[in-house]
Design an enzyme around this catalytic site. Structure first.
Site, PDB file in Angstrom:
ATOM      1  N   LEU A  50      -7.422  -8.429  17.613  1.00  0.00           N
ATOM      2  CA  LEU A  50      -8.144  -8.324  16.349  1.00  0.00           C
ATOM      3  C   LEU A  50      -8.071  -9.634  15.577  1.00  0.00           C
ATOM      4  O   LEU A  50      -9.074 -10.078  14.999  1.00  0.00           O
ATOM      5  CB  LEU A  50      -7.564  -7.185  15.507  1.00  0.00           C
ATOM      6  CG  LEU A  50      -8.169  -6.989  14.119  1.00  0.00           C
ATOM      7  CD1 LEU A  50      -9.674  -6.793  14.190  1.00  0.00           C
ATOM      8  CD2 LEU A  50      -7.496  -5.812  13.400  1.00  0.00           C
ATOM      9  N   GLU A  72      -9.536  -6.495 -21.630  1.00  0.00           N
ATOM     10  CA  GLU A  72      -9.842  -6.778 -23.031  1.00  0.00           C
ATOM     11  C   GLU A  72      -9.437  -5.612 -23.929  1.00  0.00           C
ATOM     12  O   GLU A  72      -8.900  -5.815 -25.021  1.00  0.00           O
ATOM     13  CB  GLU A  72     -11.343  -7.061 -23.202  1.00  0.00           C
ATOM     14  CG  GLU A  72     -11.829  -8.287 -22.434  1.00  0.00           C
ATOM     15  CD  GLU A  72     -12.369  -7.957 -21.060  1.00  0.00           C
ATOM     16  OE1 GLU A  72     -13.319  -8.633 -20.633  1.00  0.00           O
ATOM     17  OE2 GLU A  72     -11.829  -7.022 -20.405  1.00  0.00           O
ATOM     18  N   GLU A 102      -2.699  -6.964   9.578  1.00  0.00           N
ATOM     19  CA  GLU A 102      -1.423  -7.174  10.263  1.00  0.00           C
ATOM     20  C   GLU A 102      -1.528  -6.901  11.747  1.00  0.00           C
ATOM     21  O   GLU A 102      -0.502  -6.784  12.422  1.00  0.00           O
ATOM     22  CB  GLU A 102      -0.345  -6.260   9.658  1.00  0.00           C
ATOM     23  CG  GLU A 102      -0.018  -6.565   8.216  1.00  0.00           C
ATOM     24  CD  GLU A 102       1.228  -5.851   7.760  1.00  0.00           C
ATOM     25  OE1 GLU A 102       2.209  -5.810   8.516  1.00  0.00           O
ATOM     26  OE2 GLU A 102       1.208  -5.329   6.630  1.00  0.00           O
ATOM     27  N   CYS A 106     -17.487  -7.555 -19.537  1.00  0.00           N
ATOM     28  CA  CYS A 106     -18.586  -6.755 -18.992  1.00  0.00           C
ATOM     29  C   CYS A 106     -19.629  -6.463 -20.067  1.00  0.00           C
ATOM     30  O   CYS A 106     -19.342  -6.416 -21.259  1.00  0.00           O
ATOM     31  CB  CYS A 106     -18.058  -5.470 -18.367  1.00  0.00           C
ATOM     32  SG  CYS A 106     -17.293  -4.312 -19.531  1.00  0.00           S
ATOM     33  N   ALA A 116       7.782 -10.623  27.079  1.00  0.00           N
ATOM     34  CA  ALA A 116       6.956 -10.138  28.191  1.00  0.00           C
ATOM     35  C   ALA A 116       7.038  -8.619  28.342  1.00  0.00           C
ATOM     36  O   ALA A 116       6.119  -7.982  28.859  1.00  0.00           O
ATOM     37  CB  ALA A 116       7.387 -10.812  29.494  1.00  0.00           C
ATOM     38  N   ARG A 161       7.474  -0.427   1.173  1.00  0.00           N
ATOM     39  CA  ARG A 161       8.785   0.195   1.054  1.00  0.00           C
ATOM     40  C   ARG A 161       9.774  -0.767   0.386  1.00  0.00           C
ATOM     41  O   ARG A 161       9.601  -1.985   0.428  1.00  0.00           O
ATOM     42  CB  ARG A 161       9.319   0.598   2.440  1.00  0.00           C
ATOM     43  CG  ARG A 161       8.423   1.600   3.152  1.00  0.00           C
ATOM     44  CD  ARG A 161       8.984   2.032   4.494  1.00  0.00           C
ATOM     45  NE  ARG A 161       9.035   0.960   5.478  1.00  0.00           N
ATOM     46  CZ  ARG A 161       7.981   0.556   6.197  1.00  0.00           C
ATOM     47  NH1 ARG A 161       6.796   1.121   6.029  1.00  0.00           N
ATOM     48  NH2 ARG A 161       8.115  -0.419   7.089  1.00  0.00           N
ATOM     49  N   HIS A 198     -10.113  -1.748 -19.084  1.00  0.00           N
ATOM     50  CA  HIS A 198     -10.237  -3.161 -18.788  1.00  0.00           C
ATOM     51  C   HIS A 198      -9.235  -3.975 -19.601  1.00  0.00           C
ATOM     52  O   HIS A 198      -8.702  -3.508 -20.618  1.00  0.00           O
ATOM     53  CB  HIS A 198     -11.656  -3.635 -19.088  1.00  0.00           C
ATOM     54  CG  HIS A 198     -12.680  -3.103 -18.132  1.00  0.00           C
ATOM     55  ND1 HIS A 198     -14.017  -3.437 -18.212  1.00  0.00           N
ATOM     56  CD2 HIS A 198     -12.572  -2.265 -17.067  1.00  0.00           C
ATOM     57  CE1 HIS A 198     -14.685  -2.822 -17.246  1.00  0.00           C
ATOM     58  NE2 HIS A 198     -13.832  -2.111 -16.546  1.00  0.00           N
TER      59      HIS A 198
END
Length: 364
Positions: free
Chosen positions: A302, A55, A297, A77, A166, A209, A53
């Site tokens: 979607l 810290e 993406e 934590c 198209a 990439r 972590h």
């Protein structure tokens, strides 16, 4: 320490936290800066895989943190896992004060870290740059509180909102600078997601990439019937970089076997009423496996379903200075709107010029 100084050091910690985005899931990416007498003793951010972590990284860099102030972007934590709690580590290090931006909503913490510090006699200041910290930590916060990952929907369109001609030609609407920016954005997310239509049409690789030696996000396809070919670029590279496919209960057995042979991970989720993958069910399944930030993406269909269901938290819209016309493919599928008042609205956060294109960032 003045409020102004607290904000300066917390802003530094937030910049550090942002460095870990995409690499720390299921843990949050946290930043920590240790300061004594106006001098920075050590700093750190959550390391890949979620440990160590922030810290502990900062304390190790400081060596001696006695009497220091620790600036931490999220409450330290309080639970025992692979290591003892960071709150206890700060107590043991002898820090005099801890400044945090946010309380950790994880039920294992939820104020207990602050309590450990106060019980030990350490002064605690909360809420410094809280709004900015929520932005950096948004994916973790949403997964813990809502059981969903943060979703950034990327659109690359012409000025008239088209993503292909198209005939289906779409490479390349935006220029090389914009495409490089997309790779940088992939790096800051746990996963990149597309729908089965985009996977079939583009045979994408979805890796990062030309960015040095980056971490590779999980590559996800929502594919109810596992129709995408295991001999695709994703299938052929699944043993090198993770590929997850979210499918429905009726996905054919041979397709499951073939994809499992590639090294891909199969995740079953309840379908929508039309038999296709239900985006919300898919995202809940992905959050259940630790993902906090997903970069979507893929595909007009979607994209529309995510927006219709209120699942797109952020939009990253690249506009190229070109026109295709009404015969081209629209960036979004149908939203089913009956009135303008029902249209989803987003708030503009930022606009940048990226080479010859523009990028606008929006939040729901």
């Amino acid at each position: 320490m003045s409020r102004e100084a607290d904000e300066i050091h917390m802003a530094h910690a937030l910049r550090l936290a942002a460095r870990g985005l995409g690499t720390t899931w299921p843990n949050p990416s946290v930043g920590c800066v240790l300061v004594r007498d106006g001098r920075i003793l050590g700093r750190g951010w959550t390391q890949p895989g979620g440990r160590p972590h922030a810290e502990r990284v900062a304390l190790a860099a400081a060596g001696d943190a006695t009497g220091a102030t620790a600036y931490v972007t999220l409450e330290p934590c309080a639970h025992h896992g692979k290591t003892s709690p960071c709150a206890e580590a700060l107590v043991a290090a002898g820090v005099a004060r801890v400044v945090t931006a946010l309380t950790d909503p994880d039920p294992r913490v939820a104020g207990r870290g602050h309590a450990i510090l106060r019980t030990a006699g350490i002064a605690v200041t909360e809420g410094i740059l809280a709004d900015e910290a929520r932005r950096v930590t948004a994916g973790f916060l949403k997964r813990v509180t809502q059981g969903l990952p943060l979703v950034t929907l990327k659109l690359a369109t012409t000025l008239d909102g088209r993503i292909a001609t198209a005939t289906g030609e779409s490479r390349w609407i935006t220029g090389p600078d914009a495409r490089r920016m997309v790779h940088a954005m992939r790096m800051m997310h746990d996963a990149v997601m597309v729908g089965s239509g985009t996977a079939a049409a583009d045979d994408p690789d979805l890796t990062v990439r030309d960015m040095g030696s980056p971490h590779q996000p999980v590559r996800i396809v929502l594919d109810s019937r596992l129709a995408h070919s295991p001999d695709s670029r994703l299938g052929r590279s699944a043993k090198d970089h993770p590929v997850w496919l979210v499918h429905g209960p009726d996905a054919p057995g041979p397709a499951r076997t073939a994809w499992e042979a590639t090294g891909a991970r199969l995740i079953e989720a309840p379908p929508a009423a039309d038999g296709r993958t239900d985006p919300e069910a898919a995202l809940r399944a992905l959050a259940g496996r630790g993902l906090t930030r997903i970069f979507c993406e893929g595909g007009a269909g979607l994209a529309a379903r995510l927006i219709r269901q209120g699942l797109a938290d952020d939009l990253a819209v690249f506009h190229a200075g070109t026109l295709i016309g009404a015969e081209g493919t629209a960036a979004l599928g149908p939203l089913g709107l009956a009135a303008l008042a029902d249209a989803p609205r987003f708030t503009l956060r930022e606009t940048r010029q990226i080479g010859a294109d523009t990028l606008s960032l929006w939040s729901a």
